[in-house]
Enzyme design. Sequence first.
Site, PDB file in Angstrom:
ATOM      1  N   HIS A 190      -0.270   2.876  16.310  1.00 31.10           N
ATOM      2  CA  HIS A 190       0.667   3.991  16.087  1.00 31.10           C
ATOM      3  C   HIS A 190      -0.018   5.221  15.481  1.00 31.10           C
ATOM      4  O   HIS A 190       0.655   6.073  14.907  1.00 31.10           O
ATOM      5  CB  HIS A 190       1.831   3.539  15.182  1.00 31.10           C
ATOM      6  CG  HIS A 190       2.764   2.564  15.858  1.00 31.10           C
ATOM      7  ND1 HIS A 190       3.720   1.846  15.178  1.00 31.10           N
ATOM      8  CD2 HIS A 190       2.873   2.197  17.166  1.00 31.10           C
ATOM      9  CE1 HIS A 190       4.389   1.072  16.037  1.00 31.10           C
ATOM     10  NE2 HIS A 190       3.883   1.258  17.240  1.00 31.10           N
ATOM     11  N   CYS A 249     -12.000  23.217  19.202  1.00 28.52           N
ATOM     12  CA  CYS A 249     -11.846  24.345  20.132  1.00 28.52           C
ATOM     13  C   CYS A 249     -11.519  25.665  19.433  1.00 28.52           C
ATOM     14  O   CYS A 249     -11.481  26.718  20.079  1.00 28.52           O
ATOM     15  CB  CYS A 249     -10.773  24.039  21.187  1.00 28.52           C
ATOM     16  SG  CYS A 249      -9.096  23.984  20.526  1.00 28.52           S
ATOM     17  N   GLY A 272       4.187  -8.771   7.758  1.00 27.80           N
ATOM     18  CA  GLY A 272       4.892  -7.620   7.181  1.00 27.80           C
ATOM     19  C   GLY A 272       5.481  -6.667   8.189  1.00 27.80           C
ATOM     20  O   GLY A 272       5.425  -5.453   8.002  1.00 27.80           O
ATOM     21  N   THR A 273       6.076  -7.208   9.247  1.00 31.16           N
ATOM     22  CA  THR A 273       6.737  -6.328  10.210  1.00 31.16           C
ATOM     23  C   THR A 273       8.109  -6.898  10.555  1.00 31.16           C
ATOM     24  O   THR A 273       8.270  -8.107  10.698  1.00 31.16           O
ATOM     25  CB  THR A 273       5.860  -6.074  11.461  1.00 31.16           C
ATOM     26  OG1 THR A 273       6.601  -5.278  12.393  1.00 31.16           O
ATOM     27  CG2 THR A 273       5.412  -7.352  12.132  1.00 31.16           C
TER      28      THR A 273
HETATM   29  N1  APR Z   1       5.165  -8.798   1.940  1.00 37.59           N
HETATM   30  C1  APR Z   1       5.513  -9.152   3.199  1.00 37.59           C
HETATM   31  N2  APR Z   1       6.476  -8.538   3.904  1.00 37.59           N
HETATM   32  C2  APR Z   1       7.118  -7.509   3.305  1.00 37.59           C
HETATM   33  C3  APR Z   1       6.813  -7.082   2.001  1.00 37.59           C
HETATM   34  C4  APR Z   1       5.798  -7.785   1.297  1.00 37.59           C
HETATM   35  N3  APR Z   1       5.431  -7.461   0.061  1.00 37.59           N
HETATM   36  N4  APR Z   1       7.641  -6.051   1.690  1.00 37.59           N
HETATM   37  C5  APR Z   1       8.404  -5.836   2.765  1.00 37.59           C
HETATM   38  N5  APR Z   1       8.111  -6.724   3.738  1.00 37.59           N
HETATM   39  C6  APR Z   1       8.696  -6.846   5.078  1.00 37.59           C
HETATM   40  C7  APR Z   1      10.157  -6.453   5.159  1.00 37.59           C
HETATM   41  O1  APR Z   1      10.992  -7.558   4.839  1.00 37.59           O
HETATM   42  C8  APR Z   1      10.292  -6.024   6.625  1.00 37.59           C
HETATM   43  O2  APR Z   1      10.681  -7.120   7.444  1.00 37.59           O
HETATM   44  O3  APR Z   1       8.018  -5.963   5.922  1.00 37.59           O
HETATM   45  C9  APR Z   1       8.861  -5.584   7.000  1.00 37.59           C
HETATM   46  C10 APR Z   1       8.715  -4.082   7.195  1.00 37.59           C
HETATM   47  O4  APR Z   1       9.497  -3.709   8.291  1.00 37.59           O
HETATM   48  P1  APR Z   1       9.646  -2.178   8.737  1.00 37.59           P
HETATM   49  O5  APR Z   1       9.976  -1.341   7.547  1.00 37.59           O
HETATM   50  O6  APR Z   1      10.596  -2.138   9.879  1.00 37.59           O
HETATM   51  O7  APR Z   1       8.169  -1.768   9.204  1.00 37.59           O
HETATM   52  P2  APR Z   1       7.428  -2.056  10.567  1.00 37.59           P
HETATM   53  O8  APR Z   1       7.876  -3.342  11.166  1.00 37.59           O
HETATM   54  O9  APR Z   1       5.979  -1.888  10.307  1.00 37.59           O
HETATM   55  O10 APR Z   1       7.922  -0.866  11.463  1.00 37.59           O
HETATM   56  C11 APR Z   1       7.410  -0.749  12.772  1.00 37.59           C
HETATM   57  O11 APR Z   1       8.546   1.305  13.098  1.00 37.59           O
HETATM   58  O12 APR Z   1       9.228   3.418  12.381  1.00 37.59           O
HETATM   59  C12 APR Z   1       8.313   2.711  13.109  1.00 37.59           C
HETATM   60  O13 APR Z   1       6.219   3.467  13.793  1.00 37.59           O
HETATM   61  C13 APR Z   1       6.893   2.946  12.687  1.00 37.59           C
HETATM   62  O14 APR Z   1       5.026   1.417  12.698  1.00 37.59           O
HETATM   63  C14 APR Z   1       6.400   1.559  12.358  1.00 37.59           C
HETATM   64  C15 APR Z   1       7.302   0.689  13.183  1.00 37.59           C
END
Ligand code: APR
Length: 236
Positions: free
Chosen positions: A109, A139, A176-177
């Site tokens: 990203h 440029c 963590g996603t």
């Molecule tokens: N350890 C593990 N997981 C965690 C922690 C932690 N300390 N804190 C939060 N989380 C988890 C949350 O429970 C959540 O499920 O991390 C996840 C973060 O999710 P999002 O905020 O949705 O982030 P992400 O999945 O990276 O988002 C994907 O969305 O807006 C776009 O481009 C942006 O790259 C991003 C994409």
Amino acid sequence: MTDIRNIVVLTGAGISAESGLATFRGPDGLWEGHRVEDVATPEAFARDPVLVHRFYDARRANLKTVAPNQAHAALARLDAAWPGDLLIVTQNVDDLHERAGATRVLHMHGELRSAWCRGCDARSRWEADLGHHPLCPRCGTGGGLRPDIVWFGEMPYEMDRIDRALMDADLFVSIGTSGNVYPAAGFVQTARYVGARTLEMNLEPSLGSTHFHESRIGNAGALVPAWVDEILAPTP
Ligand code: APR
């Protein structure tokens, strides 16, 4: 773990949470006080470039105030020690994987510390603000630089390379996603399709949790170092 040679790790905002960086989908649905659509789409940038530049300039400046945590450090340790293929695909635009020492990192990203010139298409390493319309170092055009961030509606970077790594993977690990955003949210299904083992580590079950062979629930700062210890442990 002799049966595992090729690993793909996917990281999201949760891995940087313990470093003090906000995740995207907190309980109030806001991201640093903004709706994602107001700051993370090409339409938002066309409508209000001042707001979008201010938003990313603040986030870029904020990187100087945070440091990698135990989870980033553990992945860097894995990167240094793992003899097989490893690709750390991150959705994060921070540079905490690299600052922890990881080298096999792909920013699907984009990156806060990169600027993209819409005039000449060059990407330049960028530490300062972009909101004051600096010249492109390549440029010399003014006003053409935008944050090198993949916004909603744009194509993530290096999908061919990611697909190839997934096709060869023996193990896919998601950290963590939330599983809200494709194509990253679909990587687990590709990995399952090719017969890879799949593991997620997250504070709560992600949207795609049922696709994983195993879910470990908790803080990345604790779970990831323990998993890296496990996978690097000599087989008896
Ligand atoms: N350890 C593990 N997981 C965690 C922690 C932690 N300390 N804190 C939060 N989380 C988890 C949350 O429970 C959540 O499920 O991390 C996840 C973060 O999710 P999002 O905020 O949705 O982030 P992400 O999945 O990276 O988002 C994907 O969305 O807006 C776009 O481009 C942006 O790259 C991003 C994409």
